[in-house]
Design an enzyme around this catalytic site. Sequence first.
Site, PDB file in Angstrom:
ATOM      1  N   ASP A 257      62.679   1.390  38.304  1.00  0.00           N
ATOM      2  CA  ASP A 257      62.164   0.260  39.083  1.00  0.00           C
ATOM      3  C   ASP A 257      61.571   0.725  40.405  1.00  0.00           C
ATOM      4  O   ASP A 257      60.502   0.270  40.830  1.00  0.00           O
ATOM      5  CB  ASP A 257      63.289  -0.745  39.365  1.00  0.00           C
ATOM      6  CG  ASP A 257      63.969  -1.219  38.093  1.00  0.00           C
ATOM      7  OD1 ASP A 257      63.449  -0.918  36.996  1.00  0.00           O
ATOM      8  OD2 ASP A 257      65.020  -1.876  38.202  1.00  0.00           O
TER       9      ASP A 257
ATOM     10  N   GLY B 222      65.934 -12.059  39.943  1.00  0.00           N
ATOM     11  CA  GLY B 222      66.932 -11.777  38.908  1.00  0.00           C
ATOM     12  C   GLY B 222      66.400 -12.023  37.502  1.00  0.00           C
ATOM     13  O   GLY B 222      67.145 -12.367  36.596  1.00  0.00           O
TER      14      GLY B 222
ATOM     15  N   GLU C 134      70.465   1.162  46.070  1.00  0.00           N
ATOM     16  CA  GLU C 134      70.868   0.225  45.008  1.00  0.00           C
ATOM     17  C   GLU C 134      72.181   0.660  44.359  1.00  0.00           C
ATOM     18  O   GLU C 134      73.068  -0.149  44.120  1.00  0.00           O
ATOM     19  CB  GLU C 134      69.743   0.105  43.961  1.00  0.00           C
ATOM     20  CG  GLU C 134      70.093  -0.847  42.839  1.00  0.00           C
ATOM     21  CD  GLU C 134      68.920  -1.656  42.303  1.00  0.00           C
ATOM     22  OE1 GLU C 134      67.846  -1.696  42.931  1.00  0.00           O
ATOM     23  OE2 GLU C 134      69.090  -2.281  41.245  1.00  0.00           O
TER      24      GLU C 134
HETATM   25  P1  ADP Z   1      65.970  -8.141  39.373  1.00  0.00           P
HETATM   26  O1  ADP Z   1      65.805  -6.873  40.113  1.00  0.00           O
HETATM   27  O2  ADP Z   1      65.715  -8.027  37.933  1.00  0.00           O
HETATM   28  O3  ADP Z   1      65.181  -9.267  39.962  1.00  0.00           O
HETATM   29  P2  ADP Z   1      68.648  -7.782  40.291  1.00  0.00           P
HETATM   30  O4  ADP Z   1      69.920  -8.459  39.952  1.00  0.00           O
HETATM   31  O5  ADP Z   1      68.540  -6.329  40.108  1.00  0.00           O
HETATM   32  O6  ADP Z   1      67.494  -8.559  39.487  1.00  0.00           O
HETATM   33  O7  ADP Z   1      68.290  -8.058  41.809  1.00  0.00           O
HETATM   34  C1  ADP Z   1      68.350  -9.365  42.322  1.00  0.00           C
HETATM   35  C2  ADP Z   1      69.079  -9.303  43.654  1.00  0.00           C
HETATM   36  O8  ADP Z   1      68.275  -8.592  44.608  1.00  0.00           O
HETATM   37  C3  ADP Z   1      69.285 -10.673  44.273  1.00  0.00           C
HETATM   38  O9  ADP Z   1      70.481 -11.265  43.813  1.00  0.00           O
HETATM   39  C4  ADP Z   1      69.362 -10.309  45.763  1.00  0.00           C
HETATM   40  O10 ADP Z   1      70.642  -9.816  46.091  1.00  0.00           O
HETATM   41  C5  ADP Z   1      68.373  -9.169  45.883  1.00  0.00           C
HETATM   42  N1  ADP Z   1      67.034  -9.670  46.245  1.00  0.00           N
HETATM   43  C6  ADP Z   1      65.901  -9.514  45.529  1.00  0.00           C
HETATM   44  N2  ADP Z   1      64.846 -10.107  46.149  1.00  0.00           N
HETATM   45  C7  ADP Z   1      65.323 -10.638  47.291  1.00  0.00           C
HETATM   46  C8  ADP Z   1      64.739 -11.403  48.367  1.00  0.00           C
HETATM   47  N3  ADP Z   1      63.453 -11.762  48.351  1.00  0.00           N
HETATM   48  N4  ADP Z   1      65.557 -11.777  49.380  1.00  0.00           N
HETATM   49  C9  ADP Z   1      66.870 -11.460  49.381  1.00  0.00           C
HETATM   50  N5  ADP Z   1      67.468 -10.768  48.403  1.00  0.00           N
HETATM   51  C10 ADP Z   1      66.725 -10.362  47.356  1.00  0.00           C
HETATM   52 MG    MG Z   2      66.919  -5.107  39.790  1.00  0.00          MG
END
Ligand code: ADP
Ligand code: MG
Length: 404
Positions: free
Chosen positions: A194, A137, A182
Amino acid sequence: MSTSVTWLGAWTPEQGSERVRRLFEARFGDGPADGTWSAPGRVNLIGEHTDYNGGLCLPIALPHRTYVALRRRDDDLVRLVSAQEPAGPREVRLADVAPGAVDGWAGYVVGVAWAMRAAGLPVGGFDVAVDSCVPYGAGLSSSAALEASAAVALDSVFGLGLAGSGDDEGRARLAAMCVRAENEIAGAPTGGMDQAASLRARAGHALLLDCLDGSVRHVPFDLAAHDLALLVVDTRAEHALVDGQYAARRASCEAAAARLGVATLREITVDPRGLEWALDKLDDEVQVRRVRHVVTEIDRVTWFVALLDAGEVDSVGPLMNASHASLRDDYEVSCRELDLVVSTALAAGALGARMTGGGFGGSAIALVRADAVDEVAKAVADAFADADLRAPAFLVATAQAPAA
Ligand code: ADP
Ligand code: MG
């Protein structure tokens, strides 16, 4: 001052695969996974909030990757576990996957399988374990790294044949399915940058993505050869109401495009007959500023790429600074922490700096001399401590390989 600097290192592929293999075996003890796959997070050099306007952007794939260990099943059950989700494992039937039906992180994974099935591809249930060193995040796209790692794993175990290393067309199709996952299943209305970065980037290159037709060009990007480095600062800032803000920006651009009678803001050129005409025609003052950001930002991507092509990467700093000012003042997606990174990095000698990603927290980047990385990071860490802000975290970005 003695503020310490936190560095976010990337795992080696061996470390990542080993971790996720062990997690898989601990959770699904009845035999090994079919294999392990991984996909990178990304950082965008320039071209922010342009993807959903049919514009240009220029991300690189990070050394930080999300790893999955996955095994095909003979039914339509999906069992998921992630080292990043302490709330525990999840189970979802593919037949139950629909917009609004899956909450939380599982949607990013089962959404990919759902989009593949919607495209008529023969995908069924699976067991999957996830572990990641992509900051979570932080605006570095852990979400697309998760989708893309699932996509290449499913491509392999169900024999879809879309993820070959030279198959950009197949990878573009996978990226489109990740976008659907997404947008429609995880419910985040993001553009396509992305997923393209994670699936279609190339090591040693930035990915010039034209979001109007989905075409890409690989632009050589080797900062080390110029004694430069890209410092990424995860502000660790948390701001409320972020989700609605992204959707609001997007809606504002769509409303402006409709008012101007164009399909996307990409059609508005930066010259007076384009931009000035458009700004005159809009009566909503907020839309004026949003449009001015998008149109000038697309133009800055073009100039940035021209400088890279000319071997003049040390001259891109002013474009980065102008991008930040435009995102802060016209698009209004910056925040105190991002502004502080930018002003501090520039004062400490960075050639250019800007927020990157959607904004309202997340990360900023600074282009710095290779021998000044530690000094600039220290200056930023000190400035955050002085301002009583949560300590930021740092990484150095180089352009790495896509999902595989
Ligand atoms: P960013 O893509 O900038 O890191 P986002 O809010 O778009 O932030 O995505 C983060 C979300 O993606 C997390 O809250 C989770 O739901 C999901 N996510 C990302 N990586 C993982 C992971 N390794 N395991 C489980 N969920 C994940
Ligand atoms: Mg994201």
